[in-house]
Design a protein around this motif. Structure first.
Motif, short mmCIF file in Angstrom:
data_model
loop_
_atom_site.label_atom_id
_atom_site.label_comp_id
_atom_site.label_asym_id
_atom_site.label_seq_id
_atom_site.Cartn_x
_atom_site.Cartn_y
_atom_site.Cartn_z
N GLN A 70 0.83 -1.20 0.00
CA GLN A 70 0.00 0.00 0.00
C GLN A 70 0.87 1.26 0.00
OE1 GLN A 70 -3.16 -0.20 -0.41
NE2 GLN A 70 -4.24 -1.45 1.09
N GLU B 135 -18.59 3.81 -2.63
CA GLU B 135 -18.57 2.40 -2.20
C GLU B 135 -17.74 1.53 -3.13
OE1 GLU B 135 -22.39 0.74 -1.43
OE2 GLU B 135 -22.95 2.41 -0.14
N LYS C 253 -6.91 -1.82 5.73
CA LYS C 253 -7.04 -2.71 6.90
C LYS C 253 -6.87 -1.90 8.17
CE LYS C 253 -5.07 -6.97 7.07
NZ LYS C 253 -3.97 -7.92 7.39
N LYS D 195 -9.56 1.26 -6.84
CA LYS D 195 -10.20 0.95 -5.55
C LYS D 195 -9.13 0.63 -4.52
CE LYS D 195 -13.58 -1.77 -3.17
NZ LYS D 195 -14.56 -2.79 -3.08
N GLU E 299 -11.59 -2.57 6.03
CA GLU E 299 -11.75 -3.89 6.65
C GLU E 299 -11.35 -3.76 8.11
OE1 GLU E 299 -8.83 -6.71 5.44
OE2 GLU E 299 -9.87 -8.40 6.37
N LYS F 16 -8.57 -0.96 -0.43
CA LYS F 16 -9.12 -1.57 0.79
C LYS F 16 -8.13 -1.31 1.92
CE LYS F 16 -10.98 -6.00 2.31
NZ LYS F 16 -11.16 -7.40 1.92
N GLU G 91 -12.89 0.91 0.76
CA GLU G 91 -13.44 -0.07 1.71
C GLU G 91 -12.53 -0.13 2.92
OE1 GLU G 91 -14.44 -4.82 1.92
OE2 GLU G 91 -13.96 -3.95 -0.02
N GLN H 75 -17.03 5.41 3.16
CA GLN H 75 -17.50 4.82 1.89
C GLN H 75 -18.45 5.78 1.18
OE1 GLN H 75 -19.18 0.91 2.15
NE2 GLN H 75 -17.23 -0.01 1.56
N GLN I 46 -16.21 3.30 8.76
CA GLN I 46 -16.37 2.29 7.71
C GLN I 46 -17.52 2.67 6.78
OE1 GLN I 46 -17.81 -1.59 9.04
NE2 GLN I 46 -16.17 -2.56 7.88
#
Lengths: 603, 368
Positions: free
Chosen positions: A343, A458, A431, A427, A464, A429, A462, A453, A449
């Motif tokens: 990342q 959305e 963590k 996109k 997680e 994600k 994201e 979004q 969260q």
């Protein structure tokens, strides 16, 4: 014959009943040791009840070794049962803090004109609870072991450089590291002048208060040489000192007398302590009760004298006359992992800014009953303690705080789009690590969260949420050097009472030498921080203000972490507890250790 | 003896008496016996009802399971109609409130105070417990949250049945995988026997000998939380009992004459296993599956309760219970509804499974 048997049976039954009543009454008396028991006297007369402080904690202490203790819960034992050369306590005016000699005989004596050589005289009559003497050798041994390069204690850097920087201490402790030069103990600025005099040599000029504060810290507290050595392994890389009561002795205002691990700890007042006349509890009992609901029930039943309320319990007591609301030195934030090779976008300041401006801190504050904090220096940080000037009250410091709690969805989206385009991503994600023991990070995490979004889309963003035990989360975050893919952002609480009077310490975890959670690496920032630690900037309030402003500006401009809320303390004390302060004091809180019990109000 | 001395018995025609009822097969017989077990029928009704609600109830109101409303956090249950009876009326008792503020209409809008009790003095201040219509107090008079809201203002009714849906999916999925693995593993071990059986069953015993909680916890800590992890965690040891059951069935049937005959005719092993022997085990398999479902639901809830459940924003009954237990004393309704639902599910599945076991029991075949 039958009648005789009936009589025997009836007498036996009566005897059993009497015994059981007797046993019941004994049990009832034993249910609540100390509190509420008066020793003779009619109601209304002077009561001689034992004065007991009873508190429930969620977890037990993990160690009593001052060189490795890192949890707040470890510190509680240390505060009560281990003395240090100096002790910070609420002053008798109930409004300020004073530093008094505890195991030292007097204030440190400056030996040169610059304030870099200090002699500290140890009291000649102080002893460990087992009767062994405490002298200059005790402190020399303790500091040497604390800094030992083979033991690599977690508190070594604090001993070397916190309120004062001891000459060559840091280099001595870190000499085992790659590329480090060997440093002999004789070169470290900790010397023995005579059996009861200790000499401390610092790198730059400090005041007597700085020296006293350094030797008020938990990390610089003494250890018992015999037990420390007895617990040492063959390679001298670890010791079992302080892992149970057999490997620990007390030398504080209270003596640690009983420890049922994971259940209860009892401290008994030490009448020989040099500060015995300033403490009032005959006994201190800590019970380990993990469940907050049970702790609350215990408070309501009068089984404990104090409880700290959380977001679940505060609403119920928000108007209770016993409630004391205070600002704290705690800032909840999310650390950013910049070194995750999967990342690299986290190295882009615009992406970090996107996250910063997408945090709805006002709603966090509303949900958690906390103060929105788009800043990193808390409200109890003083730039000039003598004049009572707080950093956050300065107009220049207020100017650094973005509007609307730093929540600006449009600006966040602009930064996000720009950073994503530069990174060539459609996109992402993220963590997020949170701990499963507290609600604060969970509430913020779940809100972010959904809200982020909505802001970023959305289909493009994201979060997680990875929920894990606190210790595992801490280990994962600290392992960024060896396991850089462990997380992207991780919830954390910054909480350090010392930062009230030494606010620059807030920024220390982001310097290269002291980063544990953070992997921020910026030589310019390190240079700026080094200035803040220098006597020139530390001792002059104007310069202190100037450097703090520069550090916080750099911090916010480069989004070193993602601050969220400043914690607010909601505390309930039983009616019979007499606190030594009128209001919350930074670094002392409500001064519970020095509180008293009004025995006439006991139930 | 001369043939002329013999004559046919029964007159003109020689034929068997016709059956006046339809033949009753194995499954029909089992169904008939199950029907007579009232507790099982009621349990099946409960399961079907909860299943129906799990699918359709989240659509009964306008709230999504993750719709966060920070102004409406931790609201008590309020149900139209019932509120007039004093049940689920949106009332909440606020403790130790200053009595001097009771007439302050900004704090307590007119009509919001329902009852004042337990007046006392604390630190010289007169306080009391005040029961209020909480919806009216916070300006949400027109809202109805049938089971209240949680710490983010999310509707607990919707979350409960979405949670039930996920818990059931996890349970069914894990049981299905367990049965599949168990059937194949047990069939091979049972059919081939000998060394194959010995090695396979020792492996199963070694896996089964590790304490379940330890292995499941470590599995989830290693692979992380989430729906797939939970399902797999429930499978690690879950298949062993199914495998042992199937193996026993194979030992029972593999020596029967019809199997020997088929083998003599050259039928392949796979056909023998899955076509000729396995169908005899259908009854025990269904029963085992039904018994496993409640324990899978419970295991999922347990994992969620200790923080190892599925990831947010998804929700399960266990997650709801885990969240609610922290506020059990302050907001008991948050625990009450999921607790009732999981209890109903567990009892219903267990009783239904008991009924199935009796129904499939060959010893009770034909029993009235």
């Amino acid at each position: 014959m039958k009648k005789l048997w009936y009589r025997i049976a009836a007498m036996t039954l009566a005897a059993l009943m009497l015994l059981s009543f007797g046993a019941c009454s004994d049990d009832q008396q034993n249910e609540d040791p100390g509190q509420g028991q008066t020793q003779g006297g009619e109601p209304g007369q002077q009561e001689t009840a034992e004065k007991v402080w009873r508190e429930a904690l969620p977890v037990d202490a993990s160690t009593l070794n001052p060189h490795t203790a890192s949890l707040n819960y470890d510190g509680i034992v240390s505060d009560y049962c281990t003395g240090n050369l100096y002790r910070e306590m609420p002053a008798k005016d109930r409004k300020s803090i004073e530093l008094v000699p505890e195991l030292a005989e007097s204030e440190p004596e400056m030996q040169d004109e610059e304030g870099t050589v200090w002699n500290i005289k140890v009291r000649e009559n102080v002893k460990w609870s087992n009767g062994d003497p405490i002298n200059a050798d005790t402190f020399i041994y303790s500091l040497k072991m604390g800094l030992d390069p083979a033991l690599l204690n977690s508190r070594a850097t604090m001993i070397a450089n916190y309120f004062i920087e001891i000459e060559n201490a840091f280099e001595y402790a870190m000499q085992a590291g790659e590329g480090q030069e060997a440093v002999a103990w004789e070169d470290v600025g900790i010397k023995k002048v005579d059996d009861y005099t200790l000499q401390i040599i610092t790198t730059v000029s400090y005041s007597a208060d700085d020296v006293m504060r350094h030797f008020n810290m938990r990390a610089t507290k003494p250890v018992h040489e015999g037990l420390y050595e007895a617990g040492m392994n063959e390679s001298r890389t670890a010791t079992t000192y302080g892992t149970d009561l057999d490997s620990f002795v007390s030398c504080g205002p209270w003596t640690f007398t009983d420890w049922v691990k994971g259940a209860e700890r009892t401290y008994t007042k030490n009448p020989d302590s040099p500060i015995a006349d300033r403490v009032y509890f005959d006994k201190v009992i800590y019970r380990i009760v993990p469940d907050s609901g049970t702790r609350l029930q215990m408070f309501e039943n009068g089984e404990i004298d104090y409880i700290e309320l959380d977001m679940n319990t505060y609403p119920k007591y928000k108007e209770d006359p016993r409630l004391r609301v205070s600002k704290t030195v705690s800032i909840f934030h999310f650390e950013i992992n910049r070194v995750n090779p999967d990342q690299p976008i986290f190295q882009d300041v615009e992406f970090r800014k996107a996250l910063f401006y997408a945090m709805d801190r006002n709603t966090f504050g509303q949900l958690l009953y906390a103060e929105p904090a788009p800043y990193y220096v808390h409200h109890l940080a003083y730039v000039d303690p003598d004049k009572g000037i707080l950093y956050r009250d300065l107009p220049e410091a207020q100017a650094l705080v973005p509007e609307n709690g730093g929540y600006d969805p449009e600006l966040a989206k602009q930064y996000f789009d720009s950073a994503m385009e530069r990174a060539g991503l459609d996109k992402i994600k993220v963590k997020m690590l949170i701990e499963d023991t507290g609600d604060v990070l969970k509430v913020m995490g779940e809100y972010m969260q959904q809200d982020m979004q909505k802001i970023f889309g959305e289909d493009r963003f994201e979060i997680e949420i990875v929920n894990m035990p606190d210790q595992q989360k801490t280990a994962t975050m600290k392992a960024w050097a060896t396991q850089p893919t462990g997380y992207e952002i991780g919830g954390h609480l910054f909480n350090n009472a010392a930062t009230a009077l030494y606010p620059y310490l807030i920024f220390r975890p982001y310097t290269k030498d002291y980063n544990t959670y953070s992997n921020y690496n910026n030589p310019e920032y390190d240079a700026l921080y080094a200035k803040a630690e220098s006597a020139e900037y530390r001792l002059d309030p104007e310069k202190k203000k100037e450097i703090l402003l520069a550090l916080e500006k750099e911090f916010l401009d480069d989004v070193m972490n993602l601050p969220t809320v400043e914690w607010v303390g909601y505390n309930l004390f039983a009616e019979w507890i007499v606190l030594p302060v009128d209001d919350f004091l930074p670094s002392q809180g409500y001064g519970v250790m020095f509180a008293d019990v009004d025995t006439t109000k006991l139930p | 003896m001369p043939q002329s001395l013999f004559e046919p018995a029964g007159g003109e025609s020689l034929s068997a008496n016709p059956f006046h009822t339809k033949p009753v097969g194995f499954f029909k017989d089992a169904f008939l016996r199950l029907k007579k077990n009232r507790a099982s029928v009621i349990s099946l009704g409960v399961i079907l009802l909860i299943g129906f609600l799990a699918i359709f109830a989240p659509g009964f109101n306008e709230h999504g399971f993750n719709d966060q409303q920070p102004d409406w956090v931790n609201l008590p249950p309020r149900i139209p109609g019932l509120e007039k009876l004093g049940i689920a009326d949106g009332g909440r008792v606020l403790t130790n409130r200053r009595t001097s503020d009771l007439n302050d209409t900004e704090k307590y809008p007119e009509g919001s105070v329902l009852e004042v009790t337990n007046r006392k003095t604390i630190n010289g201040v007169e306080v009391a417990d005040v029961k209020v219509n909480y919806y009216m107090m916070i300006g949400a008079e027109d809202q109805y949250f049938w089971m209240g809201t949680d710490y983010l203002g999310r509707d607990l009714f919707t979350r409960l049945f979405v949670g039930a849906r996920i818990s059931l999916v996890i349970a069914f999925l894990s049981v299905l995988i367990n049965i599949l693995i168990g059937v194949v593993y047990g069939a091979i071990a049972g059919y081939y026997g000998g060394k194959v059986d010995m090695v396979m069953m020792r492996i199963a015993e070694v896996i089964g000998s590790v304490p379940n909680i330890a292995i499941v916890t470590m599995f989830i800590l290693f692979f992380g939380t989430g729906m797939l992890s939970v399902v797999l965690a429930l499978v690690i040891q879950g298949w062993i009992s199914a495998a042992q059951l199937i193996r026993a069935q194979f030992y029972r049937f593999k020596g029967r004459e019809y199997v020997l005959a088929a083998r003599t005719l050259g039928v392949r092993d796979a056909t023998l296993i899955f076509r000729h022997i396995l169908p005899n085990s259908i009854g025990p398999i269904i029963t085992t599956a039904m018994i496993s479902i409640p324990s899978a639901i419970f295991s999922e809830s347990f994992l969620a309760y200790i923080g190892l459940g599925i990831k947010a924003p998804l929700v399960s009954i266990g997650v709801l219970l885990s969240d609610a237990q922290k506020t059990l004393l302050q907001l008991p309704y948050q625990t009450f509804f999921p607790a009732v639902l999981i209890s109903a599910l567990m009892i219903a599945f267990n009783m239904f499974a008991n009924g199935l076991r009796d129904a499939f029991d060959p010893a009770r075949r034909g029993e009235e």
